[in-house]
Design an enzyme around this catalytic site. Structure first.
Site, PDB file in Angstrom:
ATOM      1  N   SER A  41      46.087  43.402  43.923  1.00  0.00           N
ATOM      2  CA  SER A  41      46.024  41.780  44.244  1.00  0.00           C
ATOM      3  C   SER A  41      45.422  41.586  45.521  1.00  0.00           C
ATOM      4  CB  SER A  41      47.449  41.254  44.143  1.00  0.00           C
ATOM      5  OG  SER A  41      47.507  40.068  43.919  1.00  0.00           O
ATOM      6  N   ASP A 157      46.775  39.906  37.109  1.00  0.00           N
ATOM      7  CA  ASP A 157      47.404  40.696  38.342  1.00  0.00           C
ATOM      8  C   ASP A 157      47.783  42.196  38.349  1.00  0.00           C
ATOM      9  OD1 ASP A 157      48.719  40.866  40.942  1.00  0.00           O
ATOM     10  OD2 ASP A 157      48.261  38.992  41.499  1.00  0.00           O
TER      11      ASP A 157
END
Length: 300
Positions: A41, A157
């Site tokens: 991320s 993600d």
């Protein structure tokens, strides 16, 4: 131990991820430069900016962010698959992370980002090909970013499966792994903010736009002393915090890093990217607090 390869695992944590800049700067100041950089991320974003030589530019940009500039990154797109202005985000990534044509194979250091296969739930390591595609996939937090298609897979993600990619660093050949965990002491934070009033509207797009406005307003300005029913986005942010905390604990128990750095940033909201200075400072302070242990481990 001259040939020891140092891996740096940069964890997920949204706005708290600016602390990665401080961590990297503090390590370099002490003569410790990682050979392998893996990120999940926001960790993938800062890590890519570092290995591509744009970290100073990214830092200056982050420090210049205001609340208004942060809010401008969020909007309702017509397909209703996310709240991020993709054109603005693409411009930012190409300016401060890597160029559109940059390839991971061209980096002087080994690099990988972590994403999640939306269909299978499997962890996907992106260690070759387009830098921007690897970063974009890793930062695509469901609900804010649309899923990204890569090799016939829909990716989101990486924090959903591996918030701190220690295992990725090991797989790329790291002998020592320094991990930065941004998910410590975050469960239960940012609950009980003051309720905000949004303007009524009969149009679906206007309602959703007002919802985003309510969210950005609530995370940027609230009365911490006033208990209120958690809003929709507070519940989402709290759920993300709980999930990543539990996964991080589980993954690190099975594959612990040699050094764990845990910046104290639980007071920062998920999208408070305009608070870069305090995050960067805490990243540097975190390294200073652990420097003796770091030097003993890496032999500096």
């Amino acid at each position: 131990m001259a040939d020891m390869k140092i891996g740096l695992a940069l964890g997920s944590g949204a706005s708290r991820g600016w602390s990665h800049i401080g961590v990297i700067k503090a390590l370099i100041k002490q003569g410790i430069e990682p050979d392998i950089v893996c990120g999940t991320s926001i960790g993938s974003l800062v890590g890519a900016s570092y290995v591509s030589g744009h970290l100073d530019d990214l830092e200056q940009w982050a420090l210049s962010l205001s609340k208004l500039n942060t809010v401008k990154f969020f909007e309702i797109n017509r397909s209703f698959n996310g709240f991020v202005n993709k054109d603005r985000l693409h411009h930012f990534l190409s300016q401060y992370v890597a160029s559109d044509k940059a390839l991971i194979e061209e980096f002087d250091k080994d690099y990988a980002s972590v994403a999640t296969d939306l269909k299978t739930g499997r962890e996907i390591w992106l260690s070759e090909g387009s830098v921007l595609e690897a970063v974009w996939a890793s930062i695509s937090l469901p609900g804010l970013f649309p899923a990204i298609q890569h090799d016939n897979k829909w990716l989101v993600d990486g924090g959903l499966v591996n918030p701190v990619p220690v295992s990725t660093c090991r797989a790329l050949g790291a002998d020592v792994v320094i991990a930065v965990n941004l998910n410590g002491d975050i469960v239960g934070k940012h609950i009980g903010k003051q309720e905000k009033t949004i303007k009524p509207s009969g149009k679906v797009v206007d309602k959703l736009t007002n919802l985003v406005a309510e969210y950005t307003d609530s995370i940027f300005s609230f009365d911490r002393n006033q208990e209120q029913t958690p809003s929709l986005f507070e519940a989402i942010a709290g759920s993300v915090n709980i999930t990543q905390d539990r996964i991080t604990r589980s993954r690190m128990a099975g594959d612990p890093p040699d050094i764990i750095l845990t910046p104290k940033l639980s007071q920062m909201g998920l999208l408070e990217f305009y608070r870069a200075q305090e995050a960067i400072d805490e990243g540097m302070d975190c390294v200073e607090r652990m420097m003796q242990e770091i030097q003993c481990t890496v032999g500096k």
